[in-house]
Design an enzyme around this catalytic site. Structure first.
Site, PDB file in Angstrom:
ATOM      1  N   HIS A 254       0.116   5.062   7.103  1.00 31.75           N
ATOM      2  CA  HIS A 254       0.347   5.499   5.726  1.00 31.75           C
ATOM      3  C   HIS A 254       0.608   7.002   5.669  1.00 31.75           C
ATOM      4  CE1 HIS A 254      -2.041   1.764   5.332  1.00 31.75           C
ATOM      5  NE2 HIS A 254      -1.212   1.540   4.316  1.00 31.75           N
TER       6      HIS A 254
ATOM      7  N   ASP B 258      -4.576   6.796  10.152  1.00 30.00           N
ATOM      8  CA  ASP B 258      -4.243   5.472  10.684  1.00 30.00           C
ATOM      9  C   ASP B 258      -2.854   5.425  11.308  1.00 30.00           C
ATOM     10  OD1 ASP B 258      -2.576   5.500   8.459  1.00 30.00           O
ATOM     11  OD2 ASP B 258      -3.643   3.929   7.383  1.00 30.00           O
TER      12      ASP B 258
ATOM     13  N   SER C 104       0.808  -1.222   0.000  1.00 26.12           N
ATOM     14  CA  SER C 104       0.000   0.000   0.000  1.00 26.12           C
ATOM     15  C   SER C 104       0.840   1.270   0.000  1.00 26.12           C
ATOM     16  CB  SER C 104      -0.939   0.005   1.212  1.00 26.12           C
ATOM     17  OG  SER C 104      -0.212  -0.147   2.424  1.00 26.12           O
TER      18      SER C 104
END
Length: 219
Positions: free
Chosen positions: A190, A187, A29
């Site tokens: 990221h 979060d 990601s």
């Protein structure tokens, strides 16, 4: 004469395109650009940095959100198409989040680098810093696999995907270091667009070196 000029321009354009190095960014990601508009992700910002620096390279986004090193190994063969000249490998974050065995991650990345070597593709291996919650031994084993494999396969090596952000944190007090979170999404894992920009600014020269190495190999 007009037809001749058009033909000449076409040949020049094709030659210029042929000189462009194609770099596949194989990752999870962090590479894919999770949570960000398409133009603000890692690959688009890296491409913009390379363009601004005059580096003739095209970066292909081969990041898959949630991917582990095993997932990267499973798709490396079809990532390494004949057009690909170089490979950035940024994997391991999800292995660590799941507490997977470092030996397993090492074996998977070993397989990825072996595939790149077989395809005669230059590699920039990007390391990751492991959290301390699994113990000092786990942290040492996981972080150590990257430089060891880079040396074994004689690839370019960049120590940590988040180096650009860690540089911002240097010299800060514990309280002030919390401000580093402004470069992350909600979060806390990221990076946001500003965080990606710092990451790209720091890793950019290593990617430029990768492109130069791949171009030299073509000659």
């Amino acid at each position: 004469m007009r037809k001749v000029l058009i033909c000449f321009a076409f040949i020049l354009g094709s030659a210029a395109q042929a000189e462009e190095v194609v770099i596949a960014a194989l990752g999870d990601s962090l590479t894919q650009g999770y949570g960000l508009p398409a133009e603000e992700g890692f690959v688009p910002q890296l491409q913009a940095w390379l363009d601004a620096e005059g580096v003739e390279a095209k970066v292909v986004n081969a990041g898959v959100s949630g991917d582990t090193t095993a997932g990267g190994l499973a798709r490396v063969d079809w990532t390494l198409t004949p057009e690909v000249d170089a490979l950035i490998v940024t994997l391991g974050g999800n292995d660590m989040l799941r507490g997977l065995d470092p030996a397993q991650a090492r074996g998977n990345i070993d397989g990825i680098l072996a595939a790149a070597e077989q395809a005669k593709v230059d590699v920039l291996l990007v390391g990751m810093s492991a959290p301390g919650n699994y113990g000092a031994g786990y942290k040492a084993d996981f972080e150590g696999l990257y430089p060891t494999l880079a040396e074994q396969y004689e690839t370019l090596f960049y120590p940590d995907f988040f180096t650009g952000l860690l540089a911002e944190e240097e010299g800060m007090s514990t309280a002030r270091s919390e401000t580093i979170q402004r470069y992350f999404q909600g979060d806390g894992i990221h990076p946001n667009a500003k965080g990606v920009a710092l990451i790209v600014e720091d890793i950019g020269p290593s990617v430029s070196e990768l492109a130069a190495q791949a171009k030299a190999q073509e000659r």
